[in-house]
Design a protein around this motif. Structure first.
Motif, PDB file in Angstrom:
ATOM      1  N   UNK A 382       0.837  -1.216   0.000  1.00 57.06           N
ATOM      2  CA  UNK A 382       0.000   0.000   0.000  1.00 57.06           C
ATOM      3  C   UNK A 382       0.865   1.257   0.000  1.00 57.06           C
ATOM      4  N   UNK A 383       0.420   2.277  -0.738  1.00 58.28           N
ATOM      5  CA  UNK A 383       1.170   3.524  -0.850  1.00 58.28           C
ATOM      6  C   UNK A 383       0.695   4.487   0.232  1.00 58.28           C
ATOM      7  N   UNK A 384       1.554   4.724   1.219  1.00 62.79           N
ATOM      8  CA  UNK A 384       1.224   5.647   2.310  1.00 62.79           C
ATOM      9  C   UNK A 384       1.497   7.076   1.855  1.00 62.79           C
ATOM     10  N   UNK A 385       0.464   7.925   1.843  1.00 66.05           N
ATOM     11  CA  UNK A 385       0.637   9.299   1.365  1.00 66.05           C
ATOM     12  C   UNK A 385       0.473  10.334   2.479  1.00 66.05           C
ATOM     13  N   UNK A 386       0.261   9.867   3.721  1.00 59.87           N
ATOM     14  CA  UNK A 386       0.088  10.816   4.815  1.00 59.87           C
ATOM     15  C   UNK A 386      -1.269  11.502   4.724  1.00 59.87           C
ATOM     16  N   UNK A 387      -1.286  12.810   5.058  1.00 54.13           N
ATOM     17  CA  UNK A 387      -2.543  13.562   5.036  1.00 54.13           C
ATOM     18  C   UNK A 387      -2.326  14.895   4.327  1.00 54.13           C
ATOM     19  N   UNK A 417       3.500  12.858  -6.827  1.00 54.79           N
ATOM     20  CA  UNK A 417       3.525  11.469  -7.288  1.00 54.79           C
ATOM     21  C   UNK A 417       4.291  11.426  -8.601  1.00 54.79           C
ATOM     22  N   UNK A 418       5.305  10.570  -8.670  1.00 51.58           N
ATOM     23  CA  UNK A 418       6.135  10.459  -9.877  1.00 51.58           C
ATOM     24  C   UNK A 418       6.438   8.978 -10.126  1.00 51.58           C
ATOM     25  N   UNK A 419       6.305   8.519 -11.389  1.00 58.06           N
ATOM     26  CA  UNK A 419       6.472   7.086 -11.661  1.00 58.06           C
ATOM     27  C   UNK A 419       7.930   6.670 -11.871  1.00 58.06           C
ATOM     28  N   UNK A 420       8.828   7.624 -12.124  1.00 59.82           N
ATOM     29  CA  UNK A 420      10.237   7.281 -12.330  1.00 59.82           C
ATOM     30  C   UNK A 420      10.986   7.369 -11.002  1.00 59.82           C
ATOM     31  N   UNK A 431      14.487  18.020  -1.008  1.00 62.71           N
ATOM     32  CA  UNK A 431      13.585  18.378   0.075  1.00 62.71           C
ATOM     33  C   UNK A 431      12.108  18.339  -0.254  1.00 62.71           C
ATOM     34  N   UNK A 432      11.738  17.737  -1.388  1.00 67.30           N
ATOM     35  CA  UNK A 432      10.324  17.645  -1.737  1.00 67.30           C
ATOM     36  C   UNK A 432       9.757  16.308  -1.257  1.00 67.30           C
ATOM     37  N   UNK A 433       8.484  16.340  -0.886  1.00 66.90           N
ATOM     38  CA  UNK A 433       7.784  15.144  -0.420  1.00 66.90           C
ATOM     39  C   UNK A 433       7.175  14.439  -1.624  1.00 66.90           C
ATOM     40  N   UNK A 434       7.867  13.418  -2.144  1.00 64.26           N
ATOM     41  CA  UNK A 434       7.448  12.737  -3.367  1.00 64.26           C
ATOM     42  C   UNK A 434       7.498  11.227  -3.145  1.00 64.26           C
ATOM     43  N   UNK A 435       6.477  10.511  -3.643  1.00 62.66           N
ATOM     44  CA  UNK A 435       6.470   9.058  -3.577  1.00 62.66           C
ATOM     45  C   UNK A 435       6.363   8.489  -4.984  1.00 62.66           C
ATOM     46  N   UNK A 436       6.830   7.262  -5.136  1.00 68.07           N
ATOM     47  CA  UNK A 436       6.807   6.619  -6.437  1.00 68.07           C
ATOM     48  C   UNK A 436       5.437   6.001  -6.711  1.00 68.07           C
ATOM     49  N   UNK A 437       4.918   6.252  -7.891  1.00 62.34           N
ATOM     50  CA  UNK A 437       3.636   5.688  -8.296  1.00 62.34           C
ATOM     51  C   UNK A 437       3.264   6.178  -9.680  1.00 62.34           C
ATOM     52  N   UNK A 438       2.487   5.370 -10.393  1.00 62.71           N
ATOM     53  CA  UNK A 438       2.050   5.731 -11.745  1.00 62.71           C
ATOM     54  C   UNK A 438       0.553   5.972 -11.721  1.00 62.71           C
ATOM     55  N   UNK A 439       0.147   7.236 -11.825  1.00 63.35           N
ATOM     56  CA  UNK A 439      -1.270   7.594 -11.744  1.00 63.35           C
ATOM     57  C   UNK A 439      -2.053   7.135 -12.965  1.00 63.35           C
TER      58      UNK A 439
END
Length: 551
Positions: A382-387, A417-420, A431-439
């Motif tokens: 599961x992708x945890x994205x916080x709030x 959200x970035x897939x690469x 310093x950016x809050x980014x998670x891996x995922x393909x929308x």
């Protein structure tokens, strides 16, 4: 070539396409129809040559798309290898039993012959699977990548068989082929200089048919193996994907000839059709075996099931194996026709299954979840994205700029959200809050945690189809906040607004306005004009109204 051959092939392909099945089934039927009209394969040597070219280009195209690293994942190389072995272990006794109960085509066959049939039936169709994935937009999804990796491994097993089946001992000069990687810089330099037109196509044909097929055959190796290896050698070039697209229709057209030659081997008897229908009952066993194996490699049950249903069919490579086996006298000629009919039936079986796999999973979800092995695969958790308060889908230059502007102007958590993965790592280092995922992937939305305080979603992906898909998924999640998207064309802006996007930012129109603002600010520095320019510059995409040039 007789005009009737082209006309009948076209009509059969169109009729089959109208009912939502791959045209290759129509080409098989066309071969049977032509056989009824008295056309024999031996009278069409050109058709056989084109069929061979089709198989060669198919292997070359697979090589061009092959990322060797993807084959080293356990769920791909081990999953495909174990599945092949277990499929044969299951299929051989079943085929033997069918022979004992009175099916004459199987009665009296040796274990070696039954093994060849089981081997051919263990493959899954690359053509069918890729078509289903493309129609769903799931080629880059985790389950899609796993399925494609397994298909490529199966293709490699088939090529190894084809090479061994040649029967001749390779020339000592075959060892010189180990030096091919040393020629890679020279080949890449030529690749750079052929441009993007007909020279690119000609370059691809030379690499596949001369440097690959002819060179390997001249030293006693299977030409198809040469095409695959040369394709792999070119796969790392920046224009490999463009070359694959340029050769696509050549490959597809020549493969039509291959499927026609299968049908020209003769009509199936009633007992052949019955046996082919019985063989399709092996497909559910293939699916269940894939589901079990993939969950052993810690993939989610949903991922495993989607990939397994995608692989739940028989393969055109199984036909190629059968064609070689019958030409060598290892199998009776009728088996080529039986497997061709079984292939067609398997597509009829697989098409509705793939269309309803989501509903099937929902029905058996609780049972399937019990198969999962914790901890789950790193790419399938599961992708945890916080709030977050703001969510940006697509962290390219535009997404990154929007992130920084939001951070400077507003309070609250921002998530990109970035897939690469390499871009994700770069953003995190900055310093950016980014998670891996393909929308643009259904799996991403299935694994996404909920964010109750989300107010604004910015769709900054470069492809319009991906942004539209994201809007649809957000609706399914009952998202109630604001939506904003970037577009390049006016028609795209209209379709996004129709889908429910609140504001659209046209990149081209905004670029022109921004250019004028910059010129006025720099070159016409009178106070009134400067004040107007600064006022316009202060209009943020977040606060502006929904016009075609602003959000």
């Amino acid at each position: 070539m007789e005009p009737a051959i082209l006309i009948i092939t076209l009509i059969c392909g169109m009729l089959v396409s109208r009912i939502g099945l791959p045209p290759l089934i129509g080409y098989l039927v066309a071969g049977f129809v032509l056989f009824v009209f008295g056309i024999e394969k031996e009278s069409l040597p050109l058709l056989q040559e084109l069929a061979n070219l089709g198989v060669t280009l198919l292997l070359f195209a697979i090589g061009l798309k092959l990322d060797i690293r993807s084959l080293f994942k356990a769920e791909v190389w081990a999953g495909s290898s174990i599945h092949l072995v277990l499929s044969m272990v299951l299929f051989i006794p079943i085929l033997k039993i069918l022979g004992l109960i009175g099916l004459s085509q199987l009665d009296g066959l040796s274990v070696a012959q039954l093994s060849l049939i089981a081997f051919a039936l263990s493959f899954s169709s690359t053509v069918f699977a890729i078509k289903v994935l493309e129609d769903k937009g799931d080629v880059q999804s985790l389950y899609g990548r796993v399925a494609i990796g397994i298909l490529i491994m199966q293709d490699i097993f088939a090529v190894i068989f084809l090479t061994i089946s040649k029967g001749a001992i390779p020339s000592v000069w075959a060892l010189a082929l180990l030096l091919l990687p040393l020629a890679k810089p020279l080949i890449y330099k030529a690749f750079d200089r052929v441009g993007h037109g007909e020279l690119l196509v000609l370059f691809g044909l030379v690499m596949a048919l001369v440097v690959g097929a002819w060179l390997f055959e001249s030293v006693g190796l299977k030409p198809d193996l040469g095409a695959l290896i040369i394709g792999i050698l070119l796969a790392g070039h920046k224009k490999a994907s463009e070359l694959a697209k340029s050769l696509f229709y050549f490959k597809e057209l020549f493969l039509v000839a291959f499927f026609l030659t299968i049908g020209l081997n003769g009509l199936p008897t009633v007992s052949d059709v019955v046996l082919a229908a019985l063989l399709v009952l092996l497909v559910p066993l293939k699916i269940l075996l894939f589901v079990y194996l993939l969950t052993r490699f810690k993939l989610r049950s949903r991922t495993s099931m989607l990939a397994s249903f995608n692989l739940g069919n028989f393969s055109e490579f199984g036909l190629i194996v059968a064609a070689v086996a019958t030409s060598k006298g290892w199998l009776p000629p009728q088996w080529l026709v039986i497997i061709a009919v079984a292939l067609s039936f398997s597509f009829l079986f697989a098409a509705p299954l793939n269309a309803t796999v989501g509903n099937i999973y929902q029905r058996f979800q609780q049972r399937l979840i019990r198969l999962e092995k914790p901890p789950l695969h790193p790419e399938d958790r599961p992708i945890a994205i916080g709030n977050p308060r703001f969510l940006i889908l697509g962290m390219g230059r535009i997404g990154s700029g929007a992130y920084d502007e939001l951070r400077a102007r507003f309070d609250g958590e921002i998530l990109g959200i970035e897939h690469k993965q390499e871009l994700v790592d770069l953003h995190r280092a900055n310093g950016r809050n980014v998670v891996q995922g393909d929308a643009a992937d259904t799996d991403f939305w299935e694994k996404l945690d909920r964010a109750p305080n989300l107010e604004l979603v910015l769709l900054a992906m470069p492809h319009h189809a991906g942004n539209l898909f994201a809007v649809e998924q957000l609706k399914k999640l009952n998202y109630q906040g604001k939506l904003s998207a970037i577009v390049q064309y006016g028609d795209d802006a209209a379709s996004l607004r129709t889908s429910g996007v609140h504001s659209v930012y046209n990149l081209y129109e905004a670029a022109g306005a921004g250019f004028v603002d910059h010129v006025i600010h720099e070159l016409l520095p009178d106070s009134e004009t400067r004040a107007e320019a600064e006022a316009n510059a202060d209009k943020s995409p977040i606060n502006a109204n929904a016009t075609s040039g602003s959000v």
